[in-house]
Design a protein around this motif. Sequence first.
Motif, mmCIF file in Angstrom:
data_model
loop_
_atom_site.group_PDB
_atom_site.id
_atom_site.type_symbol
_atom_site.label_atom_id
_atom_site.label_comp_id
_atom_site.label_asym_id
_atom_site.label_seq_id
_atom_site.Cartn_x
_atom_site.Cartn_y
_atom_site.Cartn_z
ATOM 1 N N GLY A 417 52.505 48.632 43.696
ATOM 2 C CA GLY A 417 52.567 47.257 43.154
ATOM 3 C C GLY A 417 52.175 46.095 44.140
ATOM 4 N N ARG A 418 53.266 45.173 44.297
ATOM 5 C CA ARG A 418 52.864 43.944 44.917
ATOM 6 C C ARG A 418 53.783 43.913 46.577
ATOM 7 N N LYS A 419 54.718 45.187 46.655
ATOM 8 C CA LYS A 419 55.206 45.063 47.691
ATOM 9 C C LYS A 419 54.703 44.502 49.300
ATOM 10 N N PHE A 420 53.416 45.123 49.461
ATOM 11 C CA PHE A 420 52.805 44.858 50.608
ATOM 12 C C PHE A 420 51.987 43.322 50.347
ATOM 13 N N ALA A 421 51.550 43.404 49.117
ATOM 14 C CA ALA A 421 50.672 42.162 49.125
ATOM 15 C C ALA A 421 51.731 40.963 49.226
ATOM 16 N N ASP A 422 52.744 40.960 48.722
ATOM 17 C CA ASP A 422 54.016 40.242 49.117
ATOM 18 C C ASP A 422 54.197 39.635 50.436
ATOM 19 N N ALA A 423 54.403 40.815 51.082
ATOM 20 C CA ALA A 423 54.680 40.540 52.439
ATOM 21 C C ALA A 423 53.654 39.868 53.342
ATOM 22 N N PHE A 424 52.356 40.122 53.042
ATOM 23 C CA PHE A 424 51.194 39.438 53.521
ATOM 24 C C PHE A 424 50.441 38.353 52.894
ATOM 25 N N GLN A 425 51.059 38.254 51.784
ATOM 26 C CA GLN A 425 50.543 37.018 50.836
ATOM 27 C C GLN A 425 49.205 37.352 50.596
ATOM 28 N N LEU A 426 48.703 38.593 49.919
ATOM 29 C CA LEU A 426 47.486 39.020 49.771
ATOM 30 C C LEU A 426 47.231 38.246 48.285
ATOM 31 N N ASP A 427 46.459 37.284 48.326
ATOM 32 C CA ASP A 427 46.014 36.656 46.871
ATOM 33 C C ASP A 427 44.468 36.408 47.018
ATOM 34 N N VAL A 428 43.977 36.483 45.992
ATOM 35 C CA VAL A 428 42.546 36.177 45.489
ATOM 36 C C VAL A 428 42.478 35.136 44.522
ATOM 37 N N LEU A 429 41.034 34.448 44.497
ATOM 38 C CA LEU A 429 41.023 33.487 43.610
ATOM 39 C C LEU A 429 40.874 34.148 42.117
ATOM 40 N N GLY A 430 41.627 33.624 41.257
ATOM 41 C CA GLY A 430 41.329 34.437 39.894
ATOM 42 C C GLY A 430 40.520 33.742 39.014
ATOM 43 N N GLN A 431 40.210 34.268 38.096
ATOM 44 C CA GLN A 431 39.195 33.751 36.860
ATOM 45 C C GLN A 431 39.338 32.547 36.329
ATOM 46 N N ASN A 432 40.564 31.908 36.684
ATOM 47 C CA ASN A 432 41.102 30.669 36.001
ATOM 48 C C ASN A 432 41.030 29.721 37.263
ATOM 49 N N GLY A 433 40.518 29.895 38.619
ATOM 50 C CA GLY A 433 40.251 29.311 39.756
ATOM 51 C C GLY A 433 41.637 29.388 40.322
ATOM 52 N N LYS A 434 42.744 29.923 39.930
ATOM 53 C CA LYS A 434 44.211 30.030 40.506
ATOM 54 C C LYS A 434 44.352 31.225 41.381
ATOM 55 N N PRO A 435 45.122 31.121 42.324
ATOM 56 C CA PRO A 435 45.508 32.346 43.294
ATOM 57 C C PRO A 435 46.202 33.523 42.214
ATOM 58 N N VAL A 436 45.679 34.725 42.572
ATOM 59 C CA VAL A 436 46.416 35.897 41.938
ATOM 60 C C VAL A 436 46.742 36.828 42.875
ATOM 61 N N ARG A 437 48.091 37.047 42.749
ATOM 62 C CA ARG A 437 48.653 38.250 43.865
ATOM 63 C C ARG A 437 48.089 39.548 43.465
ATOM 64 N N VAL A 438 47.379 40.323 44.458
ATOM 65 C CA VAL A 438 46.706 41.551 44.236
ATOM 66 C C VAL A 438 47.948 42.669 44.315
ATOM 67 N N THR A 439 47.707 43.844 43.344
ATOM 68 C CA THR A 439 48.362 45.042 43.008
ATOM 69 C C THR A 439 47.759 46.094 43.812
ATOM 70 N N MET A 440 48.569 47.011 44.409
ATOM 71 C CA MET A 440 48.158 47.995 45.445
ATOM 72 C C MET A 440 48.579 49.394 44.692
ATOM 73 N N GLY A 441 47.667 50.408 45.380
ATOM 74 C CA GLY A 441 48.427 51.878 45.028
ATOM 75 C C GLY A 441 48.161 52.500 46.556
ATOM 76 N N SER A 442 49.066 53.510 46.841
ATOM 77 C CA SER A 442 48.826 54.220 48.022
ATOM 78 C C SER A 442 48.639 55.619 47.892
ATOM 79 N N TYR A 443 47.795 56.451 48.677
ATOM 80 C CA TYR A 443 47.631 57.758 48.087
ATOM 81 C C TYR A 443 47.293 58.545 49.281
ATOM 82 N N GLY A 444 48.299 59.621 49.675
ATOM 83 C CA GLY A 444 48.042 60.593 50.610
ATOM 84 C C GLY A 444 47.778 61.760 50.560
ATOM 85 N N ILE A 445 46.781 62.713 51.391
ATOM 86 C CA ILE A 445 46.883 64.050 51.468
ATOM 87 C C ILE A 445 47.004 64.432 52.996
#
Length: 566
Positions: A417-445
């Motif tokens: 989800g957005r736990k780490f994106a919130d911590a580092f304010q990871l946003d991108v410019l969305g389709q409507n020109g407004k900031p969108v908070r990125v959502t993440m997945g983490s996967y380990g082997i």
Amino acid sequence: MAQVQRMSRLMIKTLRDDPADAETLNHKLLVRAGYVRRTAAGIWTWLPLGKKVLENITRVVREEMDAIGGQEVLLPALLPKESYDASGRYHEYGDLLFKLKDRKGAEYLLGPTHEEIFTQVVKDQITSYKDLPVILYQIQTKYRDEARPRAGVLRGREFQMKDSYSFDTTDEGLIEAYQLHRAAYIRIFERLGLDHRIVSAVSGAMGGSASEEFLAPAPAGEDTFADCPACDYAANTEAVTFRTTPVDGSAHGPVEELDTPDTPTIETLAAHLGVPASATLKNLLVKVDGEIVAVGVPGDREVDLGKLGEHLAPAVVELVTAEDFEGRADLVRGYVGPQGLEKVRYIADPRIAAGTAWITGANKLGTHAKNVVAGRDFEVDDYLDVVVVEAGDPCPKCGTGLKLDRAIEIGHIFQLGRKFADAFQLDVLGQNGKPVRVTMGSYGIGVSRAVAALAEQTADEQGLCWPREIAPADVHVVAAGKALQTELALDVAEKLAAAGVRVMVDDRAGVSPGVKFTDAELIGIPKILVAGRRSAEGVLELKDRRTGEREELTVDEAIARLTAQG
């Protein structure tokens, strides 16, 4: 053309006896067969054969990650403390971190995992929704200061891991990336020849909405998972749930105090009253970030502190000490009951359902109380599944008794989800020109853990027995003695290599055939081709390492058979 590995030139030293400190099969055999060498507690040197196995696993992982669109990067292992302060995990990891300072006093750590740094990389490199989704991965050494490294390369302070991260603008995109990784992991473990189970897991300090573990059943495993024999339910025991079923408690009489001297434990209480332990309520006191919390479970069950810690993460959970009872008249050691507790959060297992009646402490020395009813005489602040799961506990899905097995965790996938994106304010410019908070997945082997898991699952009494995909060679050619056999073995090895077959040939002079055969079994390459007593006739013996089946073949037949298997 493949390369021939000649044992006369290979740095390998096999051992007849198990290392004195080895407890698990993988530890014993990987050392005895010359794959690894202990450098220090939890720190291992990968010798030539071990490095080949490690690289073969890495190759499979890389191929499948590339197939789902993953882009490989390599991040530093030496990381600035500030990044982990920002996420809060510098404190959460605590003593598990290797911490250090440079000559100027700046603080660093050796990376245990890289969510923070990947988030910062994407924040720096990607600014628009048009650049997403993206999957980044690396295969790298990780570091954790384990208190008790054990089981060889299975639980080390330094280990090889593939960690990947997905970045998207929508929850639907996250779910798609999660499913891509899940399918890729299935393919990876099938190619590696690992028997595995996919089980529900708790996210714990990682956070997020969902997570699953990939477990390799093995007696040496440190994880216990529950498996339902009647349906498809499987879960790490920390994720097993119990259905809360409120009951009608109106028939229970009023609370009655009982004189119970010298009964501070469930065992002594049950014996004194002549009741089963299951009729009593056990109240364990812990500290959660320094605050005293009571945890209630049936008297015949134990509190799973690991499970409790996962539920309450990132808070730190620890047992109370004698000093914590000082100045607390409401906390009487050995006689604590939930009724009458002052300013103490009360957590209970779902078995302590509303309407159930219990015998429990009366908060007075030498005194207990019966007919203490949940919901009438005390309130539960939070219901959490916190008991140690036992075989026979009901399946949360169908009610059938669960069975328990030990396993090695070889993979874990999270919808962060957005736990780490919130911590580092990871946003991108969305389709409507407004900031969108990125959502993440983490996967380990766990790449190095996969080596240990394969050793545990496939070895037999003679030694290792690798699946072909990850073995250090396809064929182990053994020259059983004299010059004629050695000449034939080398000639066959070269012909096989020219056909693309990976070959190891035992051409060591002065080593008896018996030792060579024993080493071939111990090293565990899938096929063993022996130039022995019928070498003068051009006849070889081909042995399948796993099944033990043997057959005599001419040189041409052996080459045709082994090249066809490629």
